[in-house]
Design an enzyme around this catalytic site. Structure first.
Site, PDB file in Angstrom:
ATOM      1  N   LYS A 212      -0.558   5.940  -5.090  1.00 15.82           N
ATOM      2  CA  LYS A 212      -1.725   6.386  -5.841  1.00 15.82           C
ATOM      3  C   LYS A 212      -2.797   6.923  -4.911  1.00 15.82           C
ATOM      4  O   LYS A 212      -2.858   6.613  -3.727  1.00 15.82           O
ATOM      5  CB  LYS A 212      -2.248   5.257  -6.730  1.00 15.82           C
ATOM      6  CG  LYS A 212      -1.276   4.964  -7.877  1.00 15.82           C
ATOM      7  CD  LYS A 212      -1.847   4.102  -8.961  1.00 15.82           C
ATOM      8  CE  LYS A 212      -0.863   4.026 -10.141  1.00 15.82           C
ATOM      9  NZ  LYS A 212      -1.359   3.150 -11.223  1.00 15.82           N
ATOM     10  N   ARG A 248       5.337  -2.361  -9.061  1.00 12.84           N
ATOM     11  CA  ARG A 248       5.949  -1.119  -9.550  1.00 12.84           C
ATOM     12  C   ARG A 248       5.877  -0.098  -8.421  1.00 12.84           C
ATOM     13  O   ARG A 248       4.786   0.266  -7.981  1.00 12.84           O
ATOM     14  CB  ARG A 248       5.213  -0.630 -10.797  1.00 12.84           C
ATOM     15  CG  ARG A 248       5.774   0.623 -11.446  1.00 12.84           C
ATOM     16  CD  ARG A 248       4.980   0.947 -12.706  1.00 12.84           C
ATOM     17  NE  ARG A 248       5.497   2.138 -13.368  1.00 12.84           N
ATOM     18  CZ  ARG A 248       5.126   3.385 -13.091  1.00 12.84           C
ATOM     19  NH1 ARG A 248       4.219   3.601 -12.139  1.00 12.84           N
ATOM     20  NH2 ARG A 248       5.636   4.403 -13.756  1.00 12.84           N
TER      21      ARG A 248
END
Length: 271
Positions: A212, A248
């Site tokens: 991210k 994740r």
């Protein structure tokens, strides 16, 4: 919660526009191959999504989403995979469950589709609810907090109450702080550093920091998205140490190795 090994959820984007791997696995055969590869590398769950939620992403129809993901889900389930469907659409979630999905990973926490909570409640699926304030095209404008961890925990607690009222039972509910969704870099790090506040709600936590954009601030300006993997692995280790139910990730193999190191470290500390 009893102590357990932190699970690894492998990310499988069956999309054309995901920020890190858009288009790589849009074809069914390529997606299935990637899913099988992650299973061999040690992924416990394969999280399959057909709609990008990157910042600024436009939505796709539920029909397109289903055409992308359902054949992949069916094939991987037949191959023995434990599958999660990454969707904000109730219709897609139910179809995925019918084809063998065990988890519904809804980044909106049931806010994007009014029918989602009640629909999932009528199945045996496990529901993963993220903190969310709005769709990708508008979420950056909603990154306003008095104190991010306090506000996020309060808002997720309110979602828990709403989900339970719709019939989702406590043992089928997992929470996700929603890193990157209506949060700036500082908000994300504050939330990670204070995961215990969210854990105090009493539900397992999924942490998804992989690749991210807030990790990019730690790297050189010319770093690629894949260059974020080392930082992603470090966050996964720290999240596991903090008690996360699962992480994740894109890079399953390196995360497996890192979590094995953590497990050995902790066993050594216990003597």
């Amino acid at each position: 919660m009893t102590e357990h090994r932190t699970l690894i959820m492998g990310i499988l984007n069956v999309t054309s526009d995901s920020f890190s791997d858009g288009g790589l696995y849009l074809e069914t055969d390529a997606a299935v191959k990637r899913g099988l590869e992650m299973m061999e590398q040690g992924a416990d769950i394969i999280d399959i999504g057909g709609e990008s939620t990157r910042p600024g992403a436009e939505r796709v129809s539920a029909e397109i989403e289903q055409l992308r993901v359902i054949p992949v889900i069916g094939s991987l389930v037949r191959s023995g995979a434990v599958v999660s469907i990454d969707t904000m659409n109730a219709a897609t979630a139910i179809l995925a469950i019918e084809h063998g999905a065990t988890y519904v990973n809804d980044v909106s926490g049931g806010l994007a589709d009014f029918f989602m909570p009640k629909a999932v409640a009528q199945t045996d699926a496990i529901y993963i609810a993220s903190h969310w304030r709005g769709h990708s095209v508008e979420m950056d404008n909603k990154a306003l907090y008095k104190d991010a961890p306090t506000d996020i925990t309060r808002e997720l607690s309110e979602r828990v109450d709403a989900l339970l009222a719709e019939g989702i039972t406590p043992e089928r509910l997992i929470l996700d702080p929603g890193l990157g969704f209506a949060k700036n870099t500082e908000h994300n790090w504050q939330m990670l550093g204070r995961l215990d506040e969210l854990q105090a709600l009493g539900y397992p936590l999924l942490v998804g920091a992989s690749r991210k954009r807030f990790l990019a601030a730690l790297l050189p300006d010319d770093a690629t998205v894949e260059d974020r993997d080392s930082a992603s692995v470090a966050v996964s280790v720290l999240a596991a140490q903090a008690g996360a139910w699962a992480v994740r990730v894109h890079d399953v193999a390196r995360t497996v190795g890192a979590l094995r190191v953590l497990e050995s470290w902790n066993k050594g500390a216990r003597g």
